[in-house]
Design an enzyme around this catalytic site. Structure first.
Site, PDB file in Angstrom:
ATOM      1  N   ARG A  78      10.758  -7.078 -27.968  1.00 54.12           N
ATOM      2  CA  ARG A  78      11.341  -5.748 -27.756  1.00 54.12           C
ATOM      3  C   ARG A  78      10.217  -4.712 -27.820  1.00 54.12           C
ATOM      4  O   ARG A  78       9.497  -4.645 -28.815  1.00 54.12           O
ATOM      5  CB  ARG A  78      12.387  -5.477 -28.847  1.00 54.12           C
ATOM      6  CG  ARG A  78      12.927  -4.086 -28.828  1.00 54.12           C
ATOM      7  CD  ARG A  78      14.011  -3.863 -29.895  1.00 54.12           C
ATOM      8  NE  ARG A  78      14.382  -2.472 -29.844  1.00 54.12           N
ATOM      9  CZ  ARG A  78      14.283  -1.622 -30.873  1.00 54.12           C
ATOM     10  NH1 ARG A  78      13.896  -2.035 -32.058  1.00 54.12           N
ATOM     11  NH2 ARG A  78      14.603  -0.365 -30.719  1.00 54.12           N
ATOM     12  N   HIS A 122      11.977   5.619 -28.013  1.00 53.94           N
ATOM     13  CA  HIS A 122      11.660   5.339 -29.416  1.00 53.94           C
ATOM     14  C   HIS A 122      10.852   6.532 -29.938  1.00 53.94           C
ATOM     15  O   HIS A 122       9.676   6.423 -30.253  1.00 53.94           O
ATOM     16  CB  HIS A 122      10.891   4.020 -29.518  1.00 53.94           C
ATOM     17  CG  HIS A 122      10.856   3.419 -30.898  1.00 53.94           C
ATOM     18  ND1 HIS A 122      11.292   2.140 -31.177  1.00 53.94           N
ATOM     19  CD2 HIS A 122      10.424   3.908 -32.087  1.00 53.94           C
ATOM     20  CE1 HIS A 122      11.126   1.869 -32.466  1.00 53.94           C
ATOM     21  NE2 HIS A 122      10.591   2.938 -33.041  1.00 53.94           N
ATOM     22  N   GLU A 167      17.320   4.257 -33.034  1.00 58.51           N
ATOM     23  CA  GLU A 167      17.547   5.015 -34.264  1.00 58.51           C
ATOM     24  C   GLU A 167      17.666   6.517 -34.016  1.00 58.51           C
ATOM     25  O   GLU A 167      16.831   7.305 -34.494  1.00 58.51           O
ATOM     26  CB  GLU A 167      16.427   4.714 -35.277  1.00 58.51           C
ATOM     27  CG  GLU A 167      16.320   3.237 -35.618  1.00 58.51           C
ATOM     28  CD  GLU A 167      15.250   2.932 -36.672  1.00 58.51           C
ATOM     29  OE1 GLU A 167      14.514   3.855 -37.067  1.00 58.51           O
ATOM     30  OE2 GLU A 167      15.152   1.768 -37.084  1.00 58.51           O
ATOM     31  N   ASN A 296      19.385  -2.113 -36.821  1.00 57.02           N
ATOM     32  CA  ASN A 296      18.095  -2.126 -37.510  1.00 57.02           C
ATOM     33  C   ASN A 296      18.378  -1.981 -38.996  1.00 57.02           C
ATOM     34  O   ASN A 296      19.055  -1.037 -39.403  1.00 57.02           O
ATOM     35  CB  ASN A 296      17.218  -0.948 -37.064  1.00 57.02           C
ATOM     36  CG  ASN A 296      16.847  -1.031 -35.600  1.00 57.02           C
ATOM     37  OD1 ASN A 296      17.205  -1.981 -34.899  1.00 57.02           O
ATOM     38  ND2 ASN A 296      16.122  -0.029 -35.120  1.00 57.02           N
ATOM     39  N   TYR A 298      16.734  -2.340 -43.109  1.00 61.68           N
ATOM     40  CA  TYR A 298      15.626  -2.569 -44.042  1.00 61.68           C
ATOM     41  C   TYR A 298      16.073  -2.637 -45.496  1.00 61.68           C
ATOM     42  O   TYR A 298      15.629  -3.476 -46.252  1.00 61.68           O
ATOM     43  CB  TYR A 298      14.561  -1.459 -43.885  1.00 61.68           C
ATOM     44  CG  TYR A 298      13.851  -1.562 -42.556  1.00 61.68           C
ATOM     45  CD1 TYR A 298      12.706  -2.329 -42.411  1.00 61.68           C
ATOM     46  CD2 TYR A 298      14.367  -0.931 -41.419  1.00 61.68           C
ATOM     47  CE1 TYR A 298      12.073  -2.465 -41.183  1.00 61.68           C
ATOM     48  CE2 TYR A 298      13.746  -1.060 -40.178  1.00 61.68           C
ATOM     49  CZ  TYR A 298      12.596  -1.833 -40.070  1.00 61.68           C
ATOM     50  OH  TYR A 298      11.981  -1.975 -38.857  1.00 61.68           O
ATOM     51  N   GLU A 373      15.690  -4.772 -35.457  1.00 66.27           N
ATOM     52  CA  GLU A 373      14.548  -4.550 -36.358  1.00 66.27           C
ATOM     53  C   GLU A 373      14.918  -5.022 -37.752  1.00 66.27           C
ATOM     54  O   GLU A 373      16.032  -4.758 -38.233  1.00 66.27           O
ATOM     55  CB  GLU A 373      14.181  -3.061 -36.485  1.00 66.27           C
ATOM     56  CG  GLU A 373      13.445  -2.489 -35.326  1.00 66.27           C
ATOM     57  CD  GLU A 373      13.025  -1.034 -35.569  1.00 66.27           C
ATOM     58  OE1 GLU A 373      12.815  -0.642 -36.727  1.00 66.27           O
ATOM     59  OE2 GLU A 373      12.928  -0.312 -34.570  1.00 66.27           O
TER      60      GLU A 373
HETATM   61  O1  IFM Z   1       8.212   1.655 -37.832  1.00 67.45           O
HETATM   62  C1  IFM Z   1       9.557   1.978 -37.861  1.00 67.45           C
HETATM   63  C2  IFM Z   1      10.160   1.871 -36.473  1.00 67.45           C
HETATM   64  O2  IFM Z   1       9.478   2.647 -35.553  1.00 67.45           O
HETATM   65  C3  IFM Z   1      11.605   2.320 -36.502  1.00 67.45           C
HETATM   66  N1  IFM Z   1      12.342   1.661 -37.533  1.00 67.45           N
HETATM   67  C4  IFM Z   1      11.767   1.578 -38.858  1.00 67.45           C
HETATM   68  C5  IFM Z   1      10.342   1.081 -38.776  1.00 67.45           C
HETATM   69  C6  IFM Z   1       9.737   1.009 -40.193  1.00 67.45           C
HETATM   70  O3  IFM Z   1       9.765   2.257 -40.795  1.00 67.45           O
END
Ligand code: IFM
Length: 469
Positions: A78, A122, A167, A296, A298, A373
């Site tokens: 991607r 992005h 995002e 995405n 985290y 992500e």
């Molecule tokens: O690096 C970023 C990415 O560009 C968008 N999502 C989160 C990642 C980590 O912060």
């Protein structure tokens, strides 16, 4: 006893990047500045004054980087297109040299059996469009649709998988609310306008893609939908959770998936804006049938109501600013979820990924899901032999892939996983101080060294099987 978890045949094992974070070559072949060029060149905006001018030179090293992906056995990649590389003023005809770069990249991927997923936006808005008002200006959504059509015309014969926005929460609320991202504006009403115009851009862009692409193309959006948890079950904390969930999630998935903003989002933010920027017909335009949803993830988000009479804490993991990225909910306090953290200070909690997948399985039945992500920043350094060992990232990936597999077993339709990120790169306001790559980059020499996590991930991808303890 170690357990072996098999993934479905055809599952995509990928890695993700974005244009400004890796390409460099910012003044080549007709490219003009984006808001991130301007922002990163503004003193005090990024750690160490770092910029994407050179980044990891992917613009010139893309062949080697694709070869690296092939060596690692990835079957999906991607990447994003730099808008100001293909349409330097943000309007009018495309620049052939810009498009040619992406054509060459895609051809290289296809030749090696790697499925490209192309993200149109992005975060790198052409500066000229920001000067004309940026995302708070309605016109930007129409400019995006024109750009989407140009890229689809040029690459639609070879790219099957398309993502409109990455995002949009970050673009709207970090870009125009807290100002920790480009263009660095701090105006809560403008942030809400930006969110609506990003939604409109997604809808109009999807229509432009459908008009230009073959019917078999897959169109999606990537949301950083937050897993928002309350600190306690008290009514005030539950209400804080509800409000942040709307500002993080409902504000995007509401119009995109259901054709409406959550009614309580409009009342919660009534003191900030009257939402008159939503015109008749906009919600229908935003509400386009999609083929997939990109998630995405985290770390989860832990919130409470701020104790009465105190300042709300701002540890929401999105960078330090006096200005909140949460319009109308500045009194919500953000807390650190307990547990081990990555170098970003983000708590490692794979249960959040499982929760997120199951939520959207229920909320968007029939829509294929992709984890577009997921990954960790670690303090990676080569050892005396020049190897980079990153056991924390391996553990992170193992836990999160197990969470994906659990969701699959419970019936979720997850079709692929893209590790963030293929390479160490420019981590926005943090510059080069945070390393997310499965492949280490020596920024002096631009040498690439696959970390132990890259070899581990390659083995999982090749076998289509995850072994957990
Ligand atoms: O690096 C970023 C990415 O560009 C968008 N999502 C989160 C990642 C980590 O912060």
């Amino acid at each position: 006893m170690p357990e072996s978890l098999t993934f479905p045949a055809g599952f995509l094992w990928g890695a993700a990047t974005s244009a400004y974070q890796i390409e460099g070559a910012v003044r080549e072949d007709g490219r003009t500045p984006s808001i991130w060029d301007t922002f990163s060149h503004t003193p005090g905006r990024t750690v160490g004054g770092d910029t994407g001018d050179v980044a990891v030179e992917h613009y010139h090293r893309y062949r080697d980087d694709v070869a690296l992906m092939a060596d690692l056995g990835l079957n999906a990649y991607r990447f994003s297109v730099s808008w100001s590389r293909v349409q330097p003023t943000g309007r009018g005809p495309a620049v052939q040299r810009g498009l040619d770069f992406y054509r060459r990249l895609v051809d290289e991927l296809l030749a090696r059996g790697i499925e490209p997923t192309l993200t149109l936006y992005h975060w790198d808005l052409p500066q000229e469009l920001e000067d004309a008002g940026g995302w708070p200006a309605r016109e930007t959504a129409y400019r995006f649709a024109e750009y989407a059509g140009l890229v689809a015309e040029a690459l639609g014969d070879r790219v099957h998988s398309w993502i409109t926005l990455n995002e949009p929460w970050c673009s709207a609320f970090l870009g125009y609310g807290s100002g920790v991202h480009a263009p660095g504006r701090t105006d809560p009403a403008a942030a809400l306008r930006a969110a609506h115009h990003l939604n409109l851009a997604h809808g109009l862009g999807t229509q432009a893609l459908r008009a230009a692409l073959p019917a078999r193309a897959r169109v999606a959006v990537s949301l950083n939908s937050a897993v928002v948890r309350p600190l306690s079950s008290s009514p005030r904390d539950m209400d804080a959770r509800r409000r942040i969930d709307n500002l993080a999630n409902g504000i995007f998935h509401g119009p995109m998936l259901d054709g409406a903003y959550p009614a309580d989002l409009l009342t919660d933010t009534a003191a900030v804006t009257d939402w008159s920027f939503v015109h008749d017909g906009d919600l229908a335009a935003v509400h386009q049938p999609l083929d997939a949803l990109g998630l995405n993830y985290y770390t989860p988000t832990l919130v409470s109501a701020a104790p009465r009479g105190t300042e709300a804490a701002r540890a929401d993991g999105h960078g330090a600013s006096e200005h909140s990225p949460w319009p109308g909910s500045e009194d919500v306090a953000f807390h650190q979820t307990p547990g081990e953290r990555t170098e970003m200070g983000w708590t490692i909690d794979p249960t959040g990924l499982h929760e997120l997948i199951m939520r959207y399985s229920r909320q968007a039945p029939g829509l294929a899901l992709y984890i577009t992500e997921n990954g960790a920043a670690c303090d990676d350094k080569p050892d005396a032999e020049g190897r980079v060992h990153d056991p924390q990232r391996i553990a992170y990936l193992q836990g999160h892939l197990a969470a994906v597999r659990r969701a699959l077993a419970e019936g979720a339709d997850v079709r692929g996983y893209y590790l963030w990120s293929l390479l160490d790169n420019f981590e926005w306001a943090y510059g080069y101080s945070k390393r997310f790559g499965a492949v280490y980059v020596d920024y002096e020499t631009q040498a690439r060294i696959p970390k132990s996590s890259a070899h581990w991930y390659a083995a999982v991808a090749r076998a289509g099987e995850l072994v957990v303890d």
